[in-house]
Design a protein around this motif. Structure first.
Motif, PDB file in Angstrom:
ATOM      1  N   LEU A  40      42.807   0.708  10.432  1.00 35.82           N
ATOM      2  CA  LEU A  40      43.464   0.038  11.772  1.00 35.82           C
ATOM      3  C   LEU A  40      43.853  -1.614  10.541  1.00 35.82           C
ATOM      4  N   LYS A  41      43.424  -1.752   9.640  1.00 32.30           N
ATOM      5  CA  LYS A  41      44.407  -2.887   8.645  1.00 32.30           C
ATOM      6  C   LYS A  41      45.330  -2.514   8.396  1.00 32.30           C
ATOM      7  N   ILE A  42      45.294  -1.188   7.164  1.00 34.89           N
ATOM      8  CA  ILE A  42      46.825  -0.859   6.629  1.00 34.89           C
ATOM      9  C   ILE A  42      47.173  -0.518   7.819  1.00 34.89           C
ATOM     10  N   ARG A  43      46.937   0.238   9.042  1.00 29.87           N
ATOM     11  CA  ARG A  43      47.828   0.679   9.525  1.00 29.87           C
ATOM     12  C   ARG A  43      48.821  -0.780  10.779  1.00 29.87           C
ATOM     13  N   TYR A  44      48.019  -1.421  11.351  1.00 28.77           N
ATOM     14  CA  TYR A  44      48.556  -2.189  12.315  1.00 28.77           C
ATOM     15  C   TYR A  44      48.341  -3.729  11.816  1.00 28.77           C
ATOM     16  N   GLY A  45      47.853  -4.019  10.473  1.00 25.42           N
ATOM     17  CA  GLY A  45      47.564  -5.022   9.245  1.00 25.42           C
ATOM     18  C   GLY A  45      46.590  -5.999   9.780  1.00 25.42           C
ATOM     19  N   THR A  46      46.544  -7.504   9.594  1.00 25.78           N
ATOM     20  CA  THR A  46      45.577  -7.831   9.861  1.00 25.78           C
ATOM     21  C   THR A  46      45.169  -8.298  10.807  1.00 25.78           C
ATOM     22  N   SER A  47      46.457  -8.834  12.072  1.00 22.56           N
ATOM     23  CA  SER A  47      45.782  -8.819  13.166  1.00 22.56           C
ATOM     24  C   SER A  47      45.172  -8.377  13.863  1.00 22.56           C
ATOM     25  N   VAL A  48      45.381  -6.983  13.931  1.00 18.95           N
ATOM     26  CA  VAL A  48      44.532  -5.440  14.768  1.00 18.95           C
ATOM     27  C   VAL A  48      42.796  -6.789  14.268  1.00 18.95           C
ATOM     28  N   ILE A  49      41.982  -6.990  13.149  1.00 16.88           N
ATOM     29  CA  ILE A  49      41.495  -7.073  12.894  1.00 16.88           C
ATOM     30  C   ILE A  49      40.693  -8.115  13.761  1.00 16.88           C
ATOM     31  N   ARG A  50      41.027  -9.667  13.413  1.00 16.63           N
ATOM     32  CA  ARG A  50      41.531 -10.850  14.470  1.00 16.63           C
ATOM     33  C   ARG A  50      40.898 -10.080  16.174  1.00 16.63           C
ATOM     34  N   GLN A  51      41.743  -9.924  16.648  1.00 20.61           N
ATOM     35  CA  GLN A  51      41.896  -9.077  17.980  1.00 20.61           C
ATOM     36  C   GLN A  51      41.145  -9.036  18.438  1.00 20.61           C
ATOM     37  N   LEU A  52      40.149  -7.810  16.995  1.00 19.42           N
ATOM     38  CA  LEU A  52      38.847  -7.098  17.654  1.00 19.42           C
ATOM     39  C   LEU A  52      37.827  -8.830  17.333  1.00 19.42           C
ATOM     40  N   PHE A  53      37.758  -9.438  17.498  1.00 22.04           N
ATOM     41  CA  PHE A  53      36.992 -10.035  17.715  1.00 22.04           C
ATOM     42  C   PHE A  53      37.246 -11.439  18.468  1.00 22.04           C
ATOM     43  N   SER A  54      38.381 -10.690  19.345  1.00 24.37           N
ATOM     44  CA  SER A  54      38.570 -12.195  19.941  1.00 24.37           C
ATOM     45  C   SER A  54      38.660 -11.589  21.575  1.00 24.37           C
ATOM     46  N   SER A  55      39.031 -12.276  22.801  1.00 26.31           N
ATOM     47  CA  SER A  55      38.888 -11.915  23.538  1.00 26.31           C
ATOM     48  C   SER A  55      40.192 -11.867  24.425  1.00 26.31           C
ATOM     49  N   GLU A  56      41.581 -12.300  23.275  1.00 25.40           N
ATOM     50  CA  GLU A  56      42.518 -13.026  24.397  1.00 25.40           C
ATOM     51  C   GLU A  56      43.414 -11.356  23.007  1.00 25.40           C
ATOM     52  N   ASP A  57      44.989 -11.064  23.838  1.00 25.11           N
ATOM     53  CA  ASP A  57      45.948 -10.616  23.191  1.00 25.11           C
ATOM     54  C   ASP A  57      46.701 -10.354  23.381  1.00 25.11           C
ATOM     55  N   ALA A  58      46.845 -12.219  22.035  1.00 21.41           N
ATOM     56  CA  ALA A  58      47.636 -12.545  21.504  1.00 21.41           C
ATOM     57  C   ALA A  58      49.088 -11.922  21.105  1.00 21.41           C
ATOM     58  N   ASN A  59      48.851 -11.438  20.308  1.00 18.93           N
ATOM     59  CA  ASN A  59      49.095 -10.214  18.894  1.00 18.93           C
ATOM     60  C   ASN A  59      50.246  -8.818  20.169  1.00 18.93           C
ATOM     61  N   GLY A  60      49.569  -8.909  21.482  1.00 16.33           N
ATOM     62  CA  GLY A  60      50.402  -7.541  21.861  1.00 16.33           C
ATOM     63  C   GLY A  60      49.317  -6.490  21.085  1.00 16.33           C
ATOM     64  N   ILE A  61      48.384  -6.788  20.562  1.00 16.55           N
ATOM     65  CA  ILE A  61      47.827  -5.529  19.848  1.00 16.55           C
ATOM     66  C   ILE A  61      47.108  -3.891  20.959  1.00 16.55           C
ATOM     67  N   GLU A  62      46.737  -4.878  22.159  1.00 20.69           N
ATOM     68  CA  GLU A  62      46.527  -3.889  23.215  1.00 20.69           C
ATOM     69  C   GLU A  62      46.974  -2.583  23.041  1.00 20.69           C
ATOM     70  N   SER A  63      48.269  -3.072  23.075  1.00 22.66           N
ATOM     71  CA  SER A  63      49.743  -2.170  23.974  1.00 22.66           C
ATOM     72  C   SER A  63      49.854  -0.569  22.384  1.00 22.66           C
ATOM     73  N   PHE A  64      48.917  -0.871  21.561  1.00 20.39           N
ATOM     74  CA  PHE A  64      49.098  -0.119  20.498  1.00 20.39           C
ATOM     75  C   PHE A  64      47.931   1.224  20.303  1.00 20.39           C
ATOM     76  N   PHE A  65      46.717   1.074  21.952  1.00 26.19           N
ATOM     77  CA  PHE A  65      45.418   1.249  22.038  1.00 26.19           C
ATOM     78  C   PHE A  65      45.939   2.395  23.310  1.00 26.19           C
ATOM     79  N   ASP A  66      45.370   3.067  23.407  1.00 22.63           N
ATOM     80  CA  ASP A  66      44.949   4.030  24.440  1.00 22.63           C
ATOM     81  C   ASP A  66      44.173   2.714  25.699  1.00 22.63           C
ATOM     82  N   SER A  67      44.867   3.613  26.897  1.00 18.79           N
ATOM     83  CA  SER A  67      43.446   1.985  27.794  1.00 18.79           C
ATOM     84  C   SER A  67      42.175   2.111  28.075  1.00 18.79           C
ATOM     85  N   GLY A  68      41.653   1.672  27.405  1.00 19.48           N
ATOM     86  CA  GLY A  68      40.512   0.885  27.140  1.00 19.48           C
ATOM     87  C   GLY A  68      39.150   1.342  25.849  1.00 19.48           C
TER      88      GLY A  68
END
Length: 134
Positions: A92-120
């Motif tokens: 995921l880090k290689i594919r999307y960058g370090t922001s996706v890793i931070r997003q995994l441990f955050s409750s917010e979607d500040a970087n719009g990472i969720e849009s790269f994943f299927d629902s849920g």
């Protein structure tokens, strides 16, 4: 002619099934070796974030997650699961960058990472990482 078509269909089904089994491995250690090799190979590529070449790698990644991991999950030790999910984070880090890793441990979607994943899917990943860190 009818028998030839049936034979070819069965042959192709056998080839596709064996390819899938080879990638998943016959046991958790073989799966981990195959998955680690895959992620390490992807890590050597110099692909732009928006490159269309990601499609084939993302498909294989999904196969490892949805088919291979689920097939071997019950047999895996906690250490093997942790090893698998650490490599998942590396991909995921290689594919999307370090922001996706931070997003995994955050409750917010500040970087719009969720849009790269299927629902849920992002929430599922968060849950799995949470389980492994407890």
């Amino acid at each position: 002619m009818k028998h030839l078509s049936l034979f070819i269909s069965l042959f192709l089904l056998g080839v596709l099934t064996s390819c899938s089994q080879l990638e998943c491995g016959s046991n958790p250690d073989a799966l981990l070796d195959n998955f680690e090799n895959f992620v390490d190979q992807v890590g050597t590529l110099d692909l732009d974030f928006e490159s269309k070449q990601w499609a084939i790698h993302d498909k294989r990644f999904e196969h490892f997650l949805e088919d291979c991991y689920e097939h071997h999950e019950e047999q895996m030790t906690k250490r093997q699961r942790r090893r698998f999910w650490l490599k998942t984070m590396k991909y995921l880090k290689i594919r999307y960058g370090t922001s996706v890793i931070r997003q995994l441990f955050s409750s917010e979607d500040a970087n719009g990472i969720e849009s790269f994943f299927d629902s849920g899917d992002l929430e599922d990943l968060k849950e799995r990482f949470k389980e492994l860190t407890q």
